[in-house]
Design an enzyme around this catalytic site. Structure first.
Site, PDB file in Angstrom:
ATOM      1  N   HIS A  47       0.820  -1.224   0.000  1.00  0.00           N
ATOM      2  CA  HIS A  47       0.000   0.000   0.000  1.00  0.00           C
ATOM      3  C   HIS A  47       0.850   1.270   0.000  1.00  0.00           C
ATOM      4  O   HIS A  47       0.329   2.361  -0.230  1.00  0.00           O
ATOM      5  CB  HIS A  47      -0.905   0.052   1.236  1.00  0.00           C
ATOM      6  CG  HIS A  47      -1.962  -1.013   1.271  1.00  0.00           C
ATOM      7  ND1 HIS A  47      -2.861  -1.206   0.242  1.00  0.00           N
ATOM      8  CD2 HIS A  47      -2.266  -1.952   2.214  1.00  0.00           C
ATOM      9  CE1 HIS A  47      -3.675  -2.218   0.558  1.00  0.00           C
ATOM     10  NE2 HIS A  47      -3.326  -2.684   1.729  1.00  0.00           N
TER      11      HIS A  47
HETATM   12 ZN   LIG Z   1      -3.908  -7.156   2.925  1.00  0.00          ZN
END
Ligand SMILES: [Zn+2]
Length: 357
Positions: free
Chosen positions: A123
């Site tokens: 992320h």
């Molecule tokens: Zn994840």
């Protein structure tokens, strides 16, 4: 890497026991004795700057000198991130260890490898920590292979239940990295426009971004193996990667508190096994998410078995969950213009032939 922790909430899901329990499982099973164990190392500033901004690296590096009370206030500028004085060092080790595995494989020292690391990375954006992630380990590993070994075709398979927004962003214009993610559309990072099946890359990278975006929970071995057989392996075989990186989150696993899916350890083993047929077996499995300690440990062990060439237990395949076949068909439709290997049915073959005429 086990020193990085959520001080306010020690029971936070992204906890140190995630890596210690995997390590213990690999040790007890005897797998570690059969592997070459590499020393962890930190990523250098120069390596981080391949994909992260200098301002962001400086900002994170400054956290190691700050008091916890200041760090707790600092956390609020990010989404789903916690900081402690050891966070920066752990993030450097997590990224650097990913690079160690890739170096060992590409120098010919190891055929394949895995990294038992945290914090996760997929992320992380170039200028921002996000979703338990600080530096983008898997993306940096791909960049390492490009910069230091001049590789031109790297396949990243991201089977973490969450979309790897950072990896997609970093390589969406770059055909040297084929990014294939399997994830749920309806959960974190809550940005369905960015991670649906129609995001196929841009500019020179068009066709090299593949999102197999499940509409909801409940997917298991049948759906994941169907996606591998119908989409991932045909595209991967045609791409013919020189290296395969797995952004190996195990939060689609049965029993995971976040994922709501039911992939078994055997299912992960089978997926990993299929990937070893690519790139002359040069596969690096890098731990990302996964929050049920037993599921993560059992699944990582099965992947290690697959990399070692051990016989794997088979998985039971049944009818697909509602929505899965539609997803697979949607992905095929979006990617068909870029990958002739996806043409398997008479209708699309005719359509393609007409198109050529
Ligand atoms: Zn994840």
């Amino acid at each position: 890497m086990a020193l990085h922790r959520n001080v306010k909430q020690p029971s936070h899901l992204e906890q140190p026991a995630r890596i210690t329990s995997v390590y213990q499982k690999l040790q007890e099973s005897g797998v570690l004795d059969r592997c070459l164990q590499l020393d962890a190392r930190i990523a250098t500033r120069e390596e981080l700057l391949w994909l992260h901004t200098a301002d962001y690296v400086d900002e994170l590096s400054a956290t190691s000198e700050k008091k916890q009370s200041i760090l707790t206030a600092l956390e609020r500028q990010y989404d789903s991130v916690f900081l402690c004085p050891e966070t920066y060092q752990a993030a450097l080790l997590s990224a650097g260890s990913s690079l160690q595995v890739v170096e060992s494989i590409l120098s010919g020292e190891s055929r394949s490898g895995f990294a038992v690391i945290r914090p996760p990375g997929h992320h992380a954006e170039s200028d921002e920590a996000f979703g338990f992630c600080y530096f983008n380990n898997t993306a940096l590993a791909a960049k390492y292979a490009i910069e230091n070994h001049q590789l031109e075709r790297i396949l990243i398979v991201d089977w973490d239940i969450h979309h790897g927004n950072g990896i997609q962003k970093m390589f969406e214009e770059d055909p040297r990295v084929l990014y294939i993610s399997l994830h749920r559309l309806d959960i974190f990072p809550f940005n369905p426009e960015n991670c649906d099946c129609n995001m196929v890359g841009t500019g020179p990278g068009v066709g090299f971004n593949v999102n197999i975006a499940w509409p909801s929970k409940g997917m298991g071995d049948s759906e994941y193996l169907a996606a591998f057989r119908r989409i991932i392996m045909p595209i991967a075989n045609q791409y013919n990667p020189q290296l395969v990186l797995v952004a190996a989150g195990f939060d689609a696993a049965l029993g995971d508190p976040l994922g709501g899916c039911k992939v078994s350890p055997e299912g992960y083993g089978q997926m990993c096994h299929m990937l070893t047929s690519l790139a002359e077996g040069r596969v690096a499995v890098l731990l990302e998410g996964g929050y049920n300690l037993k599921s993560v440990s059992d699944s990582m062990l099965m992947c290690a078995n697959a990399l070692l060439g051990d016989p794997l237990p088979t998985t039971l395949i049944g009818a697909l969950q509602p929505g899965a076949a539609v997803t697979i068909q949607r992905v095929a439709n979006y990617l068909l213009p870029y990958w002739t290997s996806l043409v398997v049915d008479v209708n699309s073959e005719e359509k393609n032939t007409k198109h050529k005429r």
